[in-house]
Write an enzyme that holds these catalytic residues in place. Structure first.
Site, PDB file in Angstrom:
ATOM      1  N   TYR A  25      10.574  -9.243   1.304  1.00 39.40           N
ATOM      2  CA  TYR A  25       9.738  -8.060   1.550  1.00 39.40           C
ATOM      3  C   TYR A  25       8.259  -8.443   1.375  1.00 39.40           C
ATOM      4  CZ  TYR A  25       7.411  -3.601   1.078  1.00 39.40           C
ATOM      5  OH  TYR A  25       6.530  -2.549   1.247  1.00 39.40           O
ATOM      6  N   SER A  69       1.290  -4.080   2.073  1.00 37.08           N
ATOM      7  CA  SER A  69       1.709  -3.622   0.750  1.00 37.08           C
ATOM      8  C   SER A  69       1.066  -4.506  -0.300  1.00 37.08           C
ATOM      9  CB  SER A  69       3.232  -3.733   0.628  1.00 37.08           C
ATOM     10  OG  SER A  69       3.641  -3.618  -0.721  1.00 37.08           O
TER      11      SER A  69
HETATM   12  C1  8X3 Z   1       5.790  -1.308  -1.924  1.00 37.85           C
HETATM   13  C2  8X3 Z   1       4.792  -1.212  -2.976  1.00 37.85           C
HETATM   14  O1  8X3 Z   1       4.413  -1.241  -5.443  1.00 37.85           O
HETATM   15  O2  8X3 Z   1       6.476  -0.249  -4.646  1.00 37.85           O
HETATM   16  O3  8X3 Z   1       5.203  -1.542  -0.694  1.00 37.85           O
HETATM   17  O4  8X3 Z   1       6.168  -2.679  -4.544  1.00 37.85           O
HETATM   18  S1  8X3 Z   1       5.489  -1.356  -4.477  1.00 37.85           S
END
Ligand code: 8X3
Length: 247
Positions: A147, A134
């Site tokens: 996260y 991510s």
């Molecule tokens: C999540 C991406 O941009 O929503 O993996 O944080 S974001």
């Protein structure tokens, strides 16, 4: 016919990836917790799909499901490590530690375990691994804490795997998507539909299919070519600056 295994295929990017791969002539093993959704997906895809329902965090269940794959699906050429989640947006000092544990168990420990399990097959078949990280693994934001940390792990683990698999012919890629409209925000917020609608509303976020098509592209590149790392965002998303607290 090549065979892929896609984790977290009950919805979102995983489901779209399974459909895209099957549409391009791949066999797909779809995995996830929700057996009814997996069965529906597998029956939609037809005989090119095999549904293996298990909780990715349950290492014994994962190993048993891999061991029990039907003969025709045992030769895995592509592992798509998509299963993962974010829980909560609160600052670190306010979060429930169990949410952090769940993210680490899913995004890190489970990803590592299934990768380890499938490495011998992938090496034998000169296969490929596509890991889902991510933008949160690269750019910190408030409430991203663990996260983001898990996704930074996935990024670095992927690069390390590339290095370890040097000379084996196995390709390893990591994808860093930004905002994709899926169940991601509903899960992150404990089912807050309004929060999800507010985040995605009017923003033209990426779709699960945008990412699925990217994975398909990576997986079907010539075997001498490796996409190491790929970061994607919708045009509507970009970067913000540092914050300063003043006395
Ligand atoms: C999540 C991406 O941009 O929503 O993996 O944080 S974001």
């Amino acid at each position: 016919m090549k065979t892929a295994i896609v984790t977290g295929a009950t919805s979102g990017i995983g489901e779209a990836t399974a459909r895209a791969l099957a549409g391009a002539g791949w066999q797909v093993v779809v995995t996830g917790r929700r057996a009814d959704r997996l069965e529906a997906l597998a029956s939609d895809i037809g005989q090119a799909a095999h549904a293996a329902a298990f909780d990715i965090r349950d290492e014994a269940a994962m190993r048993a499901a891999i061991a029990k794959l039907p003969e025709a699906f045992k030769g895995i050429d592509l592992l798509v490590n998509n299963a993962g989640l974010a829980l909560g947006t609160a600052p670190a000092q306010q979060v429930d530690l169990n949410q952090w544990r769940t993210m680490i168990d899913t995004n890190v420990s489970a990803l590592v375990a299934i990768t380890h399990e499938l490495l011998p097959t992938l090496i034998e078949r000169k296969g490929a691994i596509v890991n889902m990280a991510s933008v949160a693994g690269t750019y910190p934001y408030s409430g991203g804490n663990v996260y983001g940390g898990t996704k930074a792990f996935v990024q670095q683990f992927s690069l390390g795997l590339r290095s370890d698999l040097h000379g084996t012919g196995v390709r390893v890629s990591v994808i860093d998507p930004g905002m994709v409209e899926t169940e991601f925000t509903l899960i992150r917020t404990g089912g807050d539909q309004a929060a999800s609608d507010t985040l995605y509303g009017g923003a033209t976020p990426m779709t699960a299919d945008d990412i699925a098509q990217t994975i398909l592209w990576i997986a079907t590149l010539p075997p001498h070519l490796n996409i190491n790392r790929l970061e994607l965002m919708p045009v509507s998303q970009s970067f913000a600056g540092f914050q300063v607290a003043r006395a």
